[in-house]
Design a protein around this motif. Sequence first.
Motif, PDB file in Angstrom:
ATOM      1  N   SER A   1       2.091  -7.671  -0.038  1.00 44.26           N
ATOM      2  CA  SER A   1       1.965  -7.256  -1.435  1.00 44.26           C
ATOM      3  C   SER A   1       0.540  -7.436  -1.930  1.00 44.26           C
ATOM      4  O   SER A   1       0.023  -6.625  -2.710  1.00 44.26           O
ATOM      5  CB  SER A   1       2.946  -8.032  -2.320  1.00 44.26           C
ATOM      6  OG  SER A   1       2.672  -9.436  -2.288  1.00 44.26           O
ATOM      7  N   GLY A   2      -0.127  -8.495  -1.460  1.00 42.34           N
ATOM      8  CA  GLY A   2      -1.515  -8.723  -1.840  1.00 42.34           C
ATOM      9  C   GLY A   2      -2.462  -7.666  -1.299  1.00 42.34           C
ATOM     10  O   GLY A   2      -3.557  -7.473  -1.836  1.00 42.34           O
ATOM     11  N   MET A   3      -2.047  -6.976  -0.246  1.00 44.22           N
ATOM     12  CA  MET A   3      -2.850  -5.902   0.329  1.00 44.22           C
ATOM     13  C   MET A   3      -2.496  -4.538  -0.268  1.00 44.22           C
ATOM     14  O   MET A   3      -3.026  -3.515   0.186  1.00 44.22           O
ATOM     15  CB  MET A   3      -2.639  -5.852   1.850  1.00 44.22           C
ATOM     16  CG  MET A   3      -3.170  -7.049   2.601  1.00 44.22           C
ATOM     17  SD  MET A   3      -2.888  -6.847   4.389  1.00 44.22           S
ATOM     18  CE  MET A   3      -3.639  -8.344   5.027  1.00 44.22           C
ATOM     19  N   GLY A   4      -1.586  -4.536  -1.222  1.00 47.93           N
ATOM     20  CA  GLY A   4      -1.205  -3.277  -1.850  1.00 47.93           C
ATOM     21  C   GLY A   4      -0.204  -2.452  -1.071  1.00 47.93           C
ATOM     22  O   GLY A   4       0.002  -1.265  -1.350  1.00 47.93           O
ATOM     23  N   ILE A   5       0.470  -3.065  -0.103  1.00 48.34           N
ATOM     24  CA  ILE A   5       1.482  -2.365   0.698  1.00 48.34           C
ATOM     25  C   ILE A   5       2.809  -2.413  -0.049  1.00 48.34           C
ATOM     26  O   ILE A   5       3.210  -3.468  -0.535  1.00 48.34           O
ATOM     27  CB  ILE A   5       1.620  -3.031   2.087  1.00 48.34           C
ATOM     28  CG1 ILE A   5       0.293  -2.930   2.843  1.00 48.34           C
ATOM     29  CG2 ILE A   5       2.756  -2.393   2.889  1.00 48.34           C
ATOM     30  CD1 ILE A   5       0.212  -3.822   4.057  1.00 48.34           C
ATOM     31  N   PRO A   6       3.516  -1.292  -0.174  1.00 45.22           N
ATOM     32  CA  PRO A   6       4.817  -1.306  -0.857  1.00 45.22           C
ATOM     33  C   PRO A   6       5.778  -2.296  -0.199  1.00 45.22           C
ATOM     34  O   PRO A   6       5.876  -2.360   1.031  1.00 45.22           O
ATOM     35  CB  PRO A   6       5.321   0.136  -0.682  1.00 45.22           C
ATOM     36  CG  PRO A   6       4.104   0.941  -0.446  1.00 45.22           C
ATOM     37  CD  PRO A   6       3.143   0.057   0.286  1.00 45.22           C
ATOM     38  N   CYS A   7       6.483  -3.064  -1.032  1.00 45.55           N
ATOM     39  CA  CYS A   7       7.390  -4.096  -0.527  1.00 45.55           C
ATOM     40  C   CYS A   7       8.749  -3.991  -1.210  1.00 45.55           C
ATOM     41  O   CYS A   7       8.834  -3.749  -2.418  1.00 45.55           O
ATOM     42  CB  CYS A   7       6.806  -5.493  -0.772  1.00 45.55           C
ATOM     43  SG  CYS A   7       5.318  -5.858   0.194  1.00 45.55           S
TER      44      CYS A   7
END
Length: 366
Positions: free
Chosen positions: A115-121
């Motif tokens: 989530s910190g890398m901007g990946i959808p979770c």
Amino acid sequence: MDSYRIILSGGGTGGHIYPAIAIANECKRRFPEAEILFVGAKDRMEMEKVPQAGYEIKGLWISGLQRKLTIRNLLFPLKVISSLFRARNIVKSFQPDVVIGTGGFASGPVLRVASGMGIPCVLQEQNSYAGITNKLLAGKVDRICVAYSGMEKFFPKEKIVFTGNPVRSSLVNLPEAASGSYGFFDLNPEKKTLFVLGGSLGSRRINQLIESQLPYFEELGLQLVWQCGAMYYEQYKHLTSDTVKVYGYLNEMEHGYRISDIIISRSGAGSVSELCMVGKPVLFIPSPNVAEDHQTKNAMALVEEKAAVMLAEKDLDAEFKTVFGQLMDSGPSREELSRNIKKLARPRATEDIVDEIVELLNKRNE
């Protein structure tokens, strides 16, 4: 595009592992070219079960806090830091398009990093009382798929989607013909069958109860399929007979469900969801040794719908024979329980969860 890269993380118990595997299977069905990676906790059952399902898994050095002061608790901060670094390396190397967490301690570092890398979770919460890992992650993920109403007391309301819990595909269309299942266990089709489940890890207290009640079950003319748990199998395997079949773990659960006339079970979320699909009368004996007593809450959600019967562990010695005997004596009561529990089934739960995942993937590709 169907060459997505997907990470699933969750484990510790079957209740976290099997939903993740069901979601992975549905993702693979829709996107045959997808690359799927699991991340779990080292030395937990997911490290065995996930490869058996045909998927690669990487392990983190992580575990939960114990209820009393132990060396393991003193190591907890070090484990968290180690797991965050390991999770970051895994995510950066694999470069997933989406990350799905199904609960358990391993999912915390993975979704925190992703989530910190901007990946959808996406979170999938199985229980009526949210686990601590999912509660901590709720503010950082995009969607939260739940199986019970009222979950806005744990999660942001705008992120919640009611989907139900994934179950094994073999249970969605449980075959009607039972002859092969009686043959599987070498049991008598003319006798009523009790199916006993203590959860994926087994239950010491339920096993003690069943052993003590074997003469009573024989008196009632019952035959038993008894999943006692792998760690208890050596202790109870000698009780196997013509009418009692003892298993450490039963992979072919559909056979046991198919021939059962009544089921005794723990009330972990995965078990509850499967039993709704099966539609048989159930006596729940919740584990009192779980966070926030969530198994009792899971069972009560069905009891309030007249869809199951529940008996607390502390009342087993005094009340088991009365409660079980009443259930066996009343065909109409068993039929009512079967009808009502079946109404609560969510046969499309896995598909609905993957629909949410696909929506996030599509948004990312816009």
